[in-house]
Design a protein around this motif. Structure first.
Motif: not given
Ligand SMILES: Cc1cc2nc3c(=O)[nH]c(=O)nc-3n(C[C@H](O)[C@H](O)[C@H](O)COP(=O)(O)OP(=O)(O)OC[C@H]3O[C@@H](n4cnc5c(N)ncnc54)[C@H](O)[C@@H]3O)c2cc1C
Length: 480
Positions: A148-153, A157-162, A204-212, A223-228
């Motif tokens: 997940r990413l939380r991004i301020a443009l 505006d805030i984008l919160d994408i899982k 068919d890309m996940d929109i989260v990937d645009l911001f990585i 903010e980010a949720d990362v797998a551990i």
């Protein structure tokens, strides 16, 4: 919010590890919470003030280096918000230093498995560059761990994408409702290998990937949720010296099919560079392979024997190679490995010329041809160079070390030759460092002008005031 204007205090933010000179900014703005961050972004957008987002400053492409305007420093957004041991993910702010994150995780028997890059890098920087690490051979890049990413443009505006919630196709116009934005996904094709060149695009890309891997150009990661994962248990590390480059290459060819954590190479010039500080490098070694292997206690001897057999098949120096199986010993070997890019960066700074270091990867079937091409061109150039890197992933860092402006110009043109060759073989101009301010021409050689224009158009839809990360990935001229 912390505001600093004294040039003596903020000048360390005018550079990163690329050696790019001339960075400058009026002020440093350091948000202490999300509201501060939004205020900074909105204010800068309303005045058209360029904002360079800064992480740990370990980048090697000049991406955080400001050329005018303000710096948005993420140092105070440094909380590990939550470590969910049951569901194996963590929520973090972008200014968390990777070394601190790993320390906190290890107290709980956990680890951030991709272990990307330099321990001083910030999480936000590693997401923004899609960084990879020594264990990339097994675990791949940062992208694979972002849930997940939380991004301020820059509009506030805030984008919160899982991950898994929102997909798009190439060329499609997508509506990002929460931020009231429409974007058009570019249409170029990325090679299906390790790659950190330009905005991520795929059908068919996940929109989260645009911001990585957006290099601070599309928004501020808040903010980010990362797998551990669970701590890996025992690991054996090998620093294996070989009498010839051919032996080392053949060893890697066979080792690629094994489940090592890392598989890394240093050429003879790299070893020569390190000899000043590390006296016990065997004088007659022509190449070194560093690899790590995790194992189960009950099969330790079997794992060890199987690697030793392979090493012996390719004539490694059994007397003088190093082996480590305790954490303390492994740390020493890691430091040794890290000493090479550090030494190179010191030389680059001393020579006062920007870094000319490639980050090219090619498909496995093209690796031998690319490697031969490097050697032929480098040997005839008479410029100092080293070749090292992630050979297991067909990804080498060729670092030219020019001492004069003339050598620098020649190095850049050699670099372009490498790029063209790699592109013709289906490779990428950046597998992990990103493009930053130093590699626009290489990106254009890879995707073509139209692709860069599509990237610029996408940026303008998300950052209409065109203030974020200017001149990163593509020239700011494309925004006018
Ligand atoms: C010795 C050494 C070894 C290295 N080894 C590796 C390696 O093995 N693999 C690898 O991939 N890289 C490597 N690097 C490069 C570097 O560590 C990575 O690029 C790293 O991801 C940069 O992180 P940082 O926090 O230092 O970012 P910075 O250098 O501060 O910034 C990098 C980019 O991220 C953007 N950014 C930072 N924070 C945010 C945010 N919160 N929101 C939006 N954008 C943001 C910046 O604007 C900039 O565009 C190495 C560097 C050094 C010096």
């Amino acid at each position: 919010m912390i505001i600093k204007r004294d040039p003596d205090i903020i000048k360390c933010y005018f550079e990163d590890e690329s050696g790019l000179a001339g960075g400058h900014a009026e002020e440093l703005l350091e948000p202490e919470n999300e509201k501060d961050a939004i205020d900074i972004l909105r204010d800068a957008a309303s005045k058209g003030t360029p904002l360079a987002i800064s992480g740990g400053g370990t980048g090697v492409t000049g991406a955080r280096v400001p050329f005018g305007g303000s710096i948005l420093a993420t140092d105070s957004l440094n909380k590990i918000i939550n470590i969910d041991e049951k569901n194996l993910f963590a929520t973090l702010q972008p200014g968390v230093r990777l070394s601190e994150f790993q320390t906190e995780l290890s107290k709980k028997g956990l680890a951030y498995l991709p272990d990307p890059t330099e321990p001083n890098a910030f999480l936000g920087g590693t997401i923004s560059t899609n960084a990879c690490g020594a264990k990339g051979f097994r675990y791949g890049p940062t992208r694979n761990y972002i849930k997940r990413l939380r991004i301020a443009l820059s509009t506030g505006d805030i984008l919160d994408i899982k991950r898994g919630e929102f997909f798009a196709k190439k060329g499609e116009i997508v509506s990002l409702k929460s931020a009231n934005k429409k974007i058009r996904i570019p249409t170029y094709s990325m090679p299906a290998i390790k790659n950190a060149a330009g905005y991520y695009v795929k059908d068919d890309m996940d929109i989260v990937d645009l911001f990585i891997g957006h290099e601070g150009t599309l928004g501020l990661i808040l903010e980010a949720d990362v797998a551990i994962g669970k701590n890996l248990g025992p690991i054996m590390s090998f620093f294996s010296f070989f009498p010839s480059e051919k032996d080392a290459l053949n060893f890697v060819k066979e080792a690629r099919s094994r489940q090592a954590l890392s598989l890394e190479y240093m050429d003879v010039n790299s070893l020569n560079l390190l000899r000043a500080k590390h006296k016990n490098i065997p004088p007659d070694s022509k190449a070194m392979i560093y690899f790590e292997q995790d194992y189960k206690k009950e099969s330790e001897a079997k794992t060890m024997d199987s690697w030793t057999d392979l090493l012996e098949k390719y004539n490694f120096d059994s007397e003088r190679s190093y082996f480590a199986d305790s954490e303390k010993e492994r740390e020493k070997l890691k430091e040794f490995r890290h000493a090479l890019p550090e030494t190179i960066n010191e030389i680059v700074k001393r020579n006062k010329l920007p870094k000319v270091g490639t980050d090219i990867a090619v498909p496995e079937n093209a690796f031998g041809e690319m490697f031969e091409f490097y050697k032929e061109k480098l040997h005839s150039s008479n410029i100092d160079f080293v070749i090292f890197g992630h050979m297991g992933e067909n990804h080498m860092h060729v670092n030219l070390l020019p001492k004069t402006e003339a050598e620098f110009a020649k190095s850049r043109s050699l670099y372009m030759e490498f790029v063209k060759k790699a592109v013709s073989l289906g490779g990428t101009v950046s597998a992990e460092h990103g493009i930053g301010k130093l590699k626009h021409a290489f990106l254009e050689a890879m995707y073509g002008r139209k692709a860069l224009e599509e990237m610029a158009m996408l940026k303008k839809s998300l950052d209409p005031a065109c203030i974020l990360g200017l001149d990163n990935i593509f020239s700011k001229e494309l925004l006018s």
